[in-house]
Design a protein around this motif. Structure first.
Motif, PDB file in Angstrom:
ATOM      1  N   ALA A 260      -5.117  36.642 125.816  1.00 58.27           N
ATOM      2  CA  ALA A 260      -5.806  37.347 124.711  1.00 58.27           C
ATOM      3  C   ALA A 260      -5.137  38.572 124.459  1.00 58.27           C
ATOM      4  CB  ALA A 260      -7.249  37.247 124.858  1.00 58.27           C
ATOM      5  N   SER A 261      -5.295  38.993 123.344  1.00 60.65           N
ATOM      6  CA  SER A 261      -4.746  40.398 122.940  1.00 60.65           C
ATOM      7  C   SER A 261      -6.197  41.292 122.707  1.00 60.65           C
ATOM      8  CB  SER A 261      -3.994  40.437 121.643  1.00 60.65           C
ATOM      9  OG  SER A 261      -3.563  41.902 121.325  1.00 60.65           O
ATOM     10  N   ILE A 262      -6.465  41.981 123.753  1.00 60.66           N
ATOM     11  CA  ILE A 262      -7.748  42.905 123.428  1.00 60.66           C
ATOM     12  C   ILE A 262      -7.625  44.383 123.394  1.00 60.66           C
ATOM     13  CG2 ILE A 262      -9.954  43.312 124.794  1.00 60.66           C
ATOM     14  CD1 ILE A 262      -9.447  40.545 126.107  1.00 60.66           C
ATOM     15  N   ASP A 263      -7.648  45.057 122.685  1.00 59.81           N
ATOM     16  CA  ASP A 263      -7.849  46.568 122.621  1.00 59.81           C
ATOM     17  C   ASP A 263      -9.436  47.009 122.228  1.00 59.81           C
ATOM     18  OD1 ASP A 263      -5.153  47.001 122.446  1.00 59.81           O
ATOM     19  OD2 ASP A 263      -5.285  45.799 120.302  1.00 59.81           O
ATOM     20  N   ARG A 264      -9.764  47.820 123.267  1.00 57.99           N
ATOM     21  CA  ARG A 264     -10.973  48.402 123.503  1.00 57.99           C
ATOM     22  C   ARG A 264     -10.919  49.787 123.487  1.00 57.99           C
ATOM     23  NH1 ARG A 264     -13.826  45.286 128.324  1.00 57.99           N
ATOM     24  NH2 ARG A 264     -15.492  47.045 127.788  1.00 57.99           N
ATOM     25  N   VAL A 265     -11.880  50.461 123.109  1.00 57.30           N
ATOM     26  CA  VAL A 265     -12.191  52.169 123.536  1.00 57.30           C
ATOM     27  C   VAL A 265     -12.197  52.435 124.820  1.00 57.30           C
ATOM     28  CG1 VAL A 265     -13.350  52.350 121.094  1.00 57.30           C
ATOM     29  CG2 VAL A 265     -14.654  51.974 123.292  1.00 57.30           C
ATOM     30  N   GLU A 266     -11.658  53.432 124.959  1.00 60.02           N
ATOM     31  CA  GLU A 266     -11.687  53.883 126.719  1.00 60.02           C
ATOM     32  C   GLU A 266     -13.058  54.512 127.034  1.00 60.02           C
ATOM     33  OE1 GLU A 266      -8.765  57.188 127.220  1.00 60.02           O
ATOM     34  OE2 GLU A 266      -7.167  55.937 126.292  1.00 60.02           O
ATOM     35  N   ALA A 267     -13.149  54.156 128.333  1.00 59.92           N
ATOM     36  CA  ALA A 267     -14.789  54.596 128.687  1.00 59.92           C
ATOM     37  C   ALA A 267     -14.687  55.953 128.730  1.00 59.92           C
ATOM     38  CB  ALA A 267     -14.690  54.351 130.281  1.00 59.92           C
ATOM     39  N   GLY A 268     -15.870  56.233 128.120  1.00 58.91           N
ATOM     40  CA  GLY A 268     -16.285  57.799 127.953  1.00 58.91           C
ATOM     41  C   GLY A 268     -15.945  58.544 126.563  1.00 58.91           C
ATOM     42  N   SER A 269     -15.048  57.642 125.761  1.00 59.39           N
ATOM     43  CA  SER A 269     -14.659  58.045 124.329  1.00 59.39           C
ATOM     44  C   SER A 269     -15.670  58.184 123.421  1.00 59.39           C
ATOM     45  CB  SER A 269     -13.256  57.467 123.803  1.00 59.39           C
ATOM     46  OG  SER A 269     -13.759  55.972 123.600  1.00 59.39           O
ATOM     47  N   ILE A 270     -16.819  57.349 123.664  1.00 60.85           N
ATOM     48  CA  ILE A 270     -17.903  57.333 122.789  1.00 60.85           C
ATOM     49  C   ILE A 270     -19.021  57.595 123.673  1.00 60.85           C
ATOM     50  CG2 ILE A 270     -19.356  56.071 121.170  1.00 60.85           C
ATOM     51  CD1 ILE A 270     -16.873  54.578 120.264  1.00 60.85           C
ATOM     52  N   ASP A 271     -20.088  58.524 123.104  1.00 60.13           N
ATOM     53  CA  ASP A 271     -21.231  58.976 123.944  1.00 60.13           C
ATOM     54  C   ASP A 271     -22.150  57.625 123.832  1.00 60.13           C
ATOM     55  OD1 ASP A 271     -23.537  59.754 124.787  1.00 60.13           O
ATOM     56  OD2 ASP A 271     -23.846  61.267 123.431  1.00 60.13           O
ATOM     57  N   PRO A 272     -22.343  57.015 124.991  1.00 55.11           N
ATOM     58  CA  PRO A 272     -23.088  55.742 124.937  1.00 55.11           C
ATOM     59  C   PRO A 272     -24.523  55.760 124.491  1.00 55.11           C
ATOM     60  CG  PRO A 272     -22.871  56.898 127.289  1.00 55.11           C
ATOM     61  CD  PRO A 272     -22.034  57.524 126.355  1.00 55.11           C
ATOM     62  N   ASN A 273     -25.228  57.076 124.269  1.00 50.80           N
ATOM     63  CA  ASN A 273     -26.301  57.190 123.618  1.00 50.80           C
ATOM     64  C   ASN A 273     -26.338  56.763 122.245  1.00 50.80           C
ATOM     65  OD1 ASN A 273     -27.914  58.199 125.998  1.00 50.80           O
ATOM     66  ND2 ASN A 273     -26.402  60.026 126.071  1.00 50.80           N
ATOM     67  N   VAL A 274     -25.422  56.628 121.630  1.00 51.89           N
ATOM     68  CA  VAL A 274     -25.072  56.390 120.306  1.00 51.89           C
ATOM     69  C   VAL A 274     -25.659  54.901 120.154  1.00 51.89           C
ATOM     70  CG1 VAL A 274     -23.047  55.429 120.129  1.00 51.89           C
ATOM     71  CG2 VAL A 274     -23.496  56.339 118.328  1.00 51.89           C
ATOM     72  N   LEU A 275     -25.885  54.359 120.894  1.00 53.22           N
ATOM     73  CA  LEU A 275     -26.636  52.827 120.785  1.00 53.22           C
ATOM     74  C   LEU A 275     -28.032  53.001 120.366  1.00 53.22           C
ATOM     75  CD1 LEU A 275     -25.127  50.993 123.942  1.00 53.22           C
ATOM     76  CD2 LEU A 275     -24.245  50.759 121.768  1.00 53.22           C
ATOM     77  N   ASN A 276     -28.554  54.138 120.661  1.00 51.08           N
ATOM     78  CA  ASN A 276     -29.860  54.368 120.105  1.00 51.08           C
ATOM     79  C   ASN A 276     -29.942  54.758 118.744  1.00 51.08           C
ATOM     80  OD1 ASN A 276     -30.950  53.856 122.981  1.00 51.08           O
ATOM     81  ND2 ASN A 276     -30.416  55.849 123.488  1.00 51.08           N
ATOM     82  N   ASP A 277     -29.005  55.013 118.058  1.00 48.65           N
ATOM     83  CA  ASP A 277     -28.984  55.419 116.598  1.00 48.65           C
ATOM     84  C   ASP A 277     -28.751  54.224 115.739  1.00 48.65           C
ATOM     85  OD1 ASP A 277     -28.814  56.569 114.422  1.00 48.65           O
ATOM     86  OD2 ASP A 277     -26.800  57.921 114.835  1.00 48.65           O
ATOM     87  N   ILE A 278     -30.261  53.895 115.296  1.00 50.68           N
ATOM     88  CA  ILE A 278     -30.190  52.363 114.575  1.00 50.68           C
ATOM     89  C   ILE A 278     -29.802  53.052 112.901  1.00 50.68           C
ATOM     90  CG2 ILE A 278     -32.557  53.438 113.715  1.00 50.68           C
ATOM     91  CD1 ILE A 278     -31.157  49.763 114.610  1.00 50.68           C
ATOM     92  N   SER A 279     -29.827  54.264 112.820  1.00 50.42           N
ATOM     93  CA  SER A 279     -29.067  54.498 111.368  1.00 50.42           C
ATOM     94  C   SER A 279     -27.951  54.072 111.127  1.00 50.42           C
ATOM     95  CB  SER A 279     -29.397  56.002 111.151  1.00 50.42           C
ATOM     96  OG  SER A 279     -28.336  56.951 112.043  1.00 50.42           O
ATOM     97  N   ILE A 280     -27.023  53.962 112.056  1.00 51.24           N
ATOM     98  CA  ILE A 280     -25.805  53.378 111.706  1.00 51.24           C
ATOM     99  C   ILE A 280     -25.508  52.366 111.135  1.00 51.24           C
ATOM    100  CG2 ILE A 280     -23.520  53.047 113.173  1.00 51.24           C
ATOM    101  CD1 ILE A 280     -24.072  55.105 115.146  1.00 51.24           C
ATOM    102  N   VAL A 281     -26.596  51.267 111.480  1.00 50.06           N
ATOM    103  CA  VAL A 281     -26.445  49.864 110.826  1.00 50.06           C
ATOM    104  C   VAL A 281     -27.480  49.837 109.686  1.00 50.06           C
ATOM    105  CG1 VAL A 281     -25.639  49.008 113.133  1.00 50.06           C
ATOM    106  CG2 VAL A 281     -28.112  49.110 112.468  1.00 50.06           C
ATOM    107  N   ILE A 282     -27.906  50.865 108.828  1.00 44.47           N
ATOM    108  CA  ILE A 282     -28.772  50.985 107.721  1.00 44.47           C
ATOM    109  C   ILE A 282     -28.073  51.596 106.643  1.00 44.47           C
ATOM    110  CG2 ILE A 282     -30.720  51.965 106.785  1.00 44.47           C
ATOM    111  CD1 ILE A 282     -32.111  52.135 109.500  1.00 44.47           C
ATOM    112  N   GLU A 283     -27.783  50.673 105.854  1.00 47.12           N
ATOM    113  CA  GLU A 283     -26.983  51.159 104.672  1.00 47.12           C
ATOM    114  C   GLU A 283     -27.929  52.034 103.792  1.00 47.12           C
ATOM    115  OE1 GLU A 283     -23.940  47.397 103.547  1.00 47.12           O
ATOM    116  OE2 GLU A 283     -26.216  47.056 103.110  1.00 47.12           O
TER     117      GLU A 283
END
Length: 283
Positions: A260-283
């Motif tokens: 497969a061709s897989i590209d993914r963000v580097e570890a630590g490049s995004i704050d993992p606490n962003v997973l708690n921000d539900i506003s990101i998936v609310i239009e």
């Protein structure tokens, strides 16, 4: 999900038509239409799949009540859903995740069905046990004390004719003390290394020298030994099947990953606490 406990004549008639003796003649299938709402068909397949996902308390309801309740829910969902022109961002993402999960689950099931054949299980059993040497198991008792001096004093008492079980009940600080120090049967790896090494080197009926472990000082008596035969196939079938399943899935994932061709963000490049921000998936 709220079910009405009354059964309308129409719903009862449909229930009987689907559940009665004429099933073979009616050729019931997943695409059998049970209701049509403004041109949208609801099928028997929709009902069956929904039933499988109901909470346990609903699964226990009488079949006639359950049938009408499920059909009611699907009709109501269809009516309500017609008012929505486009799903929200969050709902679209949920659908994408559900589709991804279901597709992966079907591939895992295909892999499992192929990997866990009777022949594969038998070969795994033969590889693990056919040429295995019988394993020695040991039955021992011990007295646990705090110091080497106490252990040696107990050994001297035993040499003078004292009863091992009585001394264990009186002197041992371990949990087996009240039971006369009996440890029962155990195999290799069940005991800490110094204790096991001492037991393996002993003759049946003898008492050890003081043996130190992280728990204190032990006086050990080896009561019996026995050879443990290989388990029957049926006794380890579940364990072997699970190992075959895991190996097959891991092998398939490695195979797919390498191709497969897989590209993914580097570890630590995004704050993992962003997973708690539900506003990101609310239009």
């Amino acid at each position: 999900m709220a079910f009405r406990h009354g059964i309308t004549a129409a719903a009862m008639a449909l229930t009987l038509a689907l559940a009665g003796p004429g099933n073979a003649e009616n050729h019931l299938a997943a695409d059998t239409v049970v209701a049509t709402v403004n041109g949208t068909d609801i099928t028997l397949g929709h009902m069956i799949v929904l039933k499988q996902r109901l909470p346990a308390q609903y699964q226990q309801l009488p079949a006639d009540v359950l049938f009408e309740g499920i059909l009611d829910q699907l009709v109501q969902q269809t009516l309500l859903g017609e008012s929505v022109d486009e799903l929200s961002l969050g709902s679209r993402i949920v659908l994408e995740n559900e589709s991804r999960s279901l597709r992966a689950a079907e591939e895992i099931q295909r892999i499992t069905d192929s990997a866990i054949s009777e022949d594969a299980v038998q070969k795994a059993y033969d590889a693990a046990y056919a040429n295995a040497e019988p394993e020695t198991e040991y039955n021992a008792s011990h007295i646990l004390v705090a110091t080497e001096e106490e252990a040696q004093a107990l050994i001297d008492e035993l040499a003078g004719g004292a009863d091992f079980a009585t001394l264990a009940q009186e002197k041992s600080t371990g949990p087996s003390g009240p039971n006369g120090g009996q440890l029962g049967w155990f195999g290799p790896g069940a005991m800490v290394a110094p204790f096991e090494e001492a037991v393996v080197a002993m003759e049946v009926g003898t008492v050890s020298v003081p043996v130190q472990t992280q728990f204190g000082w032990h006086v050990i008596r080896l009561n019996e030994t026995r050879l443990k035969d290989a388990p029957a196939l049926d006794a380890v079938r579940g364990e072997l099947s699970e190992a075959l399943r895991r190996e097959a899935i891991e092998s398939r994932v490695v195979e797919l990953t390498e191709g497969a061709s897989i590209d993914r963000v580097e570890a630590g490049s995004i704050d993992p606490n962003v997973l708690n921000d539900i506003s990101i998936v609310i239009e």
